[in-house]
Design an enzyme around this catalytic site. Structure first.
Site, PDB file in Angstrom:
ATOM      1  N   CYS A   1     -11.070   2.712  -0.351  1.00 15.42           N
ATOM      2  CA  CYS A   1      -9.687   3.113  -0.107  1.00 15.42           C
ATOM      3  C   CYS A   1      -9.313   2.383   1.168  1.00 15.42           C
ATOM      4  O   CYS A   1     -10.054   2.454   2.164  1.00 15.42           O
ATOM      5  CB  CYS A   1      -9.587   4.618   0.090  1.00 15.42           C
ATOM      6  SG  CYS A   1      -7.962   5.130   0.690  1.00 15.42           S
ATOM      7  N   THR A   2      -8.210   1.661   1.139  1.00 18.27           N
ATOM      8  CA  THR A   2      -7.902   0.802   2.282  1.00 18.27           C
ATOM      9  C   THR A   2      -7.520   1.591   3.532  1.00 18.27           C
ATOM     10  O   THR A   2      -7.450   1.021   4.620  1.00 18.27           O
ATOM     11  CB  THR A   2      -6.785  -0.197   1.919  1.00 18.27           C
ATOM     12  OG1 THR A   2      -5.661   0.543   1.409  1.00 18.27           O
ATOM     13  CG2 THR A   2      -7.267  -1.183   0.874  1.00 18.27           C
ATOM     14  N   HIS A   3      -7.300   2.886   3.385  1.00 18.44           N
ATOM     15  CA  HIS A   3      -7.072   3.716   4.568  1.00 18.44           C
ATOM     16  C   HIS A   3      -8.376   3.996   5.343  1.00 18.44           C
ATOM     17  O   HIS A   3      -8.344   4.212   6.549  1.00 18.44           O
ATOM     18  CB  HIS A   3      -6.507   5.085   4.178  1.00 18.44           C
ATOM     19  CG  HIS A   3      -5.041   5.115   3.906  1.00 18.44           C
ATOM     20  ND1 HIS A   3      -4.466   4.494   2.839  1.00 18.44           N
ATOM     21  CD2 HIS A   3      -4.034   5.732   4.583  1.00 18.44           C
ATOM     22  CE1 HIS A   3      -3.153   4.731   2.852  1.00 18.44           C
ATOM     23  NE2 HIS A   3      -2.862   5.474   3.909  1.00 18.44           N
TER      24      HIS A   3
ATOM     25  N   CYS B   1      -4.298  -1.514  -2.157  1.00 23.12           N
ATOM     26  CA  CYS B   1      -4.438  -0.084  -2.383  1.00 23.12           C
ATOM     27  C   CYS B   1      -5.323   0.073  -3.615  1.00 23.12           C
ATOM     28  O   CYS B   1      -4.992  -0.448  -4.686  1.00 23.12           O
ATOM     29  CB  CYS B   1      -3.055   0.518  -2.639  1.00 23.12           C
ATOM     30  SG  CYS B   1      -3.086   2.256  -3.104  1.00 23.12           S
ATOM     31  N   ASN B   2      -6.451   0.760  -3.441  1.00 26.08           N
ATOM     32  CA  ASN B   2      -7.377   0.922  -4.568  1.00 26.08           C
ATOM     33  C   ASN B   2      -6.787   1.806  -5.649  1.00 26.08           C
ATOM     34  O   ASN B   2      -6.991   1.568  -6.837  1.00 26.08           O
ATOM     35  CB  ASN B   2      -8.691   1.521  -4.073  1.00 26.08           C
ATOM     36  CG  ASN B   2      -9.496   0.531  -3.279  1.00 26.08           C
ATOM     37  OD1 ASN B   2     -10.321  -0.181  -3.819  1.00 26.08           O
ATOM     38  ND2 ASN B   2      -9.250   0.459  -1.970  1.00 26.08           N
ATOM     39  N   THR B   3      -6.063   2.844  -5.224  1.00 26.92           N
ATOM     40  CA  THR B   3      -5.497   3.773  -6.206  1.00 26.92           C
ATOM     41  C   THR B   3      -4.520   3.029  -7.110  1.00 26.92           C
ATOM     42  O   THR B   3      -4.551   3.182  -8.329  1.00 26.92           O
ATOM     43  CB  THR B   3      -4.793   4.935  -5.465  1.00 26.92           C
ATOM     44  OG1 THR B   3      -5.709   5.446  -4.485  1.00 26.92           O
ATOM     45  CG2 THR B   3      -4.403   6.043  -6.406  1.00 26.92           C
TER      46      THR B   3
ATOM     47  N   TYR C   1      -0.907   8.565  -2.545  1.00 30.04           N
ATOM     48  CA  TYR C   1      -0.866   8.373  -3.994  1.00 30.04           C
ATOM     49  C   TYR C   1      -2.121   8.978  -4.662  1.00 30.04           C
ATOM     50  O   TYR C   1      -2.147   9.153  -5.871  1.00 30.04           O
ATOM     51  CB  TYR C   1      -0.881   6.876  -4.343  1.00 30.04           C
ATOM     52  CG  TYR C   1       0.431   6.125  -4.202  1.00 30.04           C
ATOM     53  CD1 TYR C   1       1.533   6.658  -3.547  1.00 30.04           C
ATOM     54  CD2 TYR C   1       0.551   4.841  -4.754  1.00 30.04           C
ATOM     55  CE1 TYR C   1       2.719   5.927  -3.436  1.00 30.04           C
ATOM     56  CE2 TYR C   1       1.728   4.117  -4.654  1.00 30.04           C
ATOM     57  CZ  TYR C   1       2.804   4.659  -3.994  1.00 30.04           C
ATOM     58  OH  TYR C   1       3.967   3.934  -3.893  1.00 30.04           O
TER      59      TYR C   1
ATOM     60  N   GLU D   1      -2.680   9.747   7.414  1.00 30.73           N
ATOM     61  CA  GLU D   1      -1.208   9.636   7.377  1.00 30.73           C
ATOM     62  C   GLU D   1      -0.552  10.643   8.327  1.00 30.73           C
ATOM     63  O   GLU D   1       0.564  10.437   8.789  1.00 30.73           O
ATOM     64  CB  GLU D   1      -0.680   9.832   5.948  1.00 30.73           C
ATOM     65  CG  GLU D   1      -0.991   8.672   4.994  1.00 30.73           C
ATOM     66  CD  GLU D   1      -0.122   7.424   5.206  1.00 30.73           C
ATOM     67  OE1 GLU D   1       1.077   7.560   5.489  1.00 30.73           O
ATOM     68  OE2 GLU D   1      -0.672   6.304   5.096  1.00 30.73           O
TER      69      GLU D   1
ATOM     70  N   ASP E   1       0.869  -1.196   0.000  1.00 31.61           N
ATOM     71  CA  ASP E   1       0.000   0.000   0.000  1.00 31.61           C
ATOM     72  C   ASP E   1       0.894   1.231   0.000  1.00 31.61           C
ATOM     73  O   ASP E   1       2.085   1.154   0.336  1.00 31.61           O
ATOM     74  CB  ASP E   1      -0.912   0.020   1.237  1.00 31.61           C
ATOM     75  CG  ASP E   1      -1.849   1.230   1.228  1.00 31.61           C
ATOM     76  OD1 ASP E   1      -2.536   1.439   0.214  1.00 31.61           O
ATOM     77  OD2 ASP E   1      -1.865   1.992   2.210  1.00 31.61           O
ATOM     78  N   SER E   2       0.298   2.370  -0.327  1.00 31.13           N
ATOM     79  CA  SER E   2       1.049   3.624  -0.288  1.00 31.13           C
ATOM     80  C   SER E   2       1.485   3.966   1.141  1.00 31.13           C
ATOM     81  O   SER E   2       2.442   4.707   1.321  1.00 31.13           O
ATOM     82  CB  SER E   2       0.196   4.755  -0.857  1.00 31.13           C
ATOM     83  OG  SER E   2      -0.978   4.890  -0.080  1.00 31.13           O
TER      84      SER E   2
HETATM   85  N1  DGL Z   1      -4.919   3.020   0.587  1.00 33.71           N
HETATM   86  C1  DGL Z   1      -4.890   3.649  -0.708  1.00 33.71           C
HETATM   87  C2  DGL Z   1      -6.152   3.318  -1.489  1.00 33.71           C
HETATM   88  O1  DGL Z   1      -6.757   2.284  -1.184  1.00 33.71           O
HETATM   89  C3  DGL Z   1      -4.449   5.008  -0.422  1.00 33.71           C
HETATM   90  C4  DGL Z   1      -4.477   6.043  -1.311  1.00 33.71           C
HETATM   91  C5  DGL Z   1      -3.476   7.149  -1.187  1.00 33.71           C
HETATM   92  O2  DGL Z   1      -2.300   6.913  -0.937  1.00 33.71           O
HETATM   93  O3  DGL Z   1      -3.934   8.257  -1.443  1.00 33.71           O
HETATM   94  O4  DGL Z   1      -6.559   3.977  -2.404  1.00 33.71           O
END
Ligand code: DGL
Length: 277
Positions: A196-198, A77-79, A46, A162, A14-15
């Site tokens: 978004c996994t966050h 990470c979805n992005t 990201y 973050e 993940d990011s």
């Molecule tokens: N966890 C990422 C997602 O699922 C994070 C996105 C990010 O870094 O902006 O999209």
């Protein structure tokens, strides 16, 4: 003790911290396997970055995880799943190693979403990158063409997480704002995907402001269940993954900061390693 000769963990990328919400469910449902987590905290978020940048960063991290011995990687990470997965699968993997695999988190979620909604109106909270890719609209259309999908980009949510602001008043403000904007698109939404996994880290705040009849879906358990089924269908891959229940963590930023935050999100005490990219 890890036997380095046969060490072949499942890579989870993940990011930043978000993928830990997926890793937590993976280790719960599949405790026998080795896992290695890589959070690119130094370059997170990201979500607002261009296609090229997300692809370049993700590919770099994927190659690092392959170098660590992974045969299979989950982009938690979805992005990255929206912007980099397909190119990596189609263009890069054939040149890296045709036996290795990279999977994402969007497909497992869109495959089951129709089992949750009754009104047929589904909401998606995600980053700008995921929303503009329209991956959720396109994928849901394939499995459940009768559903209507309403998206809302929440560009401030990942930076708030973050930057350790989950319980700050700014978070309440931005959560309320995006909930209002989503429901302004349809009053009939009864199911929301936290795409978004966050975002599961904001669940208590999100639930505070959502109408009581609305279900919120987090992806961790969905992805873990789908991955378990994947391994039962792909026994050759399953046999190549090492099984000593070790979970190893890498971050591209400060390990002290990562350990403090990750322990909060993951539950157990964590000692991460630094990875310079
Ligand atoms: N966890 C990422 C997602 O699922 C994070 C996105 C990010 O870094 O902006 O999209």
């Amino acid at each position: 003790m890890i036997n380095q000769n046969s060490y072949s963990p499942i890579g989870v990328f993940d990011s930043g911290y978000g993928g830990l919400t997926v890793l937590k469910e993976l280790t719960k449902q599949l405790p026998q396997y080795d896992f290695v987590y890589l959070g690119d905290n130094a370059r997170a978020p990201y979500g607002n970055r261009s296609f090229e940048t997300v692809y370049e960063y993700t590919l770099q991290c994927v190659k690092q995880l392959f170098d660590m011995g992974c045969e299979i990687i989950i982009l938690a990470c979805n992005t990255a799943s929206a912007k980099a997965l397909r190119t990596i699968q189609q263009k890069d993997l054939p040149n890296i190693d045709t036996h290795k695999r990279v999977l994402g988190v969007i497909r497992p979620t869109t495959e089951v979403i129709g089992n949750y909604t009754k009104t047929g109106h589904v909401g998606v909270f995600a980053t700008n990158g995921t929303v503009t890719s329209e991956s959720y609209i396109i994928e849901i259309q394939k499995f459940f063409p009768q559903l209507q999908v309403f998206q809302e980009a929440c560009p401030m949510w990942v930076p708030l997480i973050e930057n350790h602001e989950i319980s700050g008043v700014g978070t309440d403000y931005f959560v309320q704002k995006h909930i209002q904007q989503l429901f302004a698109q349809s009053r009939h939404i009864d199911t929301i995907i936290l795409a978004c996994t966050h975002y599961p880290l904001l669940l208590p705040v999100i639930e505070k402001y959502l109408p009581a009849n609305v279900d919120v879906l987090t992806q961790g358990h969905i992805v873990a269940h789908s991955f378990q089924e994947y391994l039962s269908r792909h026994t050759d891959m399953e046999s190549r993954i090492s099984k000593s229940s070790h979970v190893t963590f890498y971050t591209t930023d400060s390990t002290e900061m990562f350990d403090k935050q990750a322990t909060l999100f993951f539950g157990n005490e964590i000692k991460s390693n630094h990875l310079a990219l």
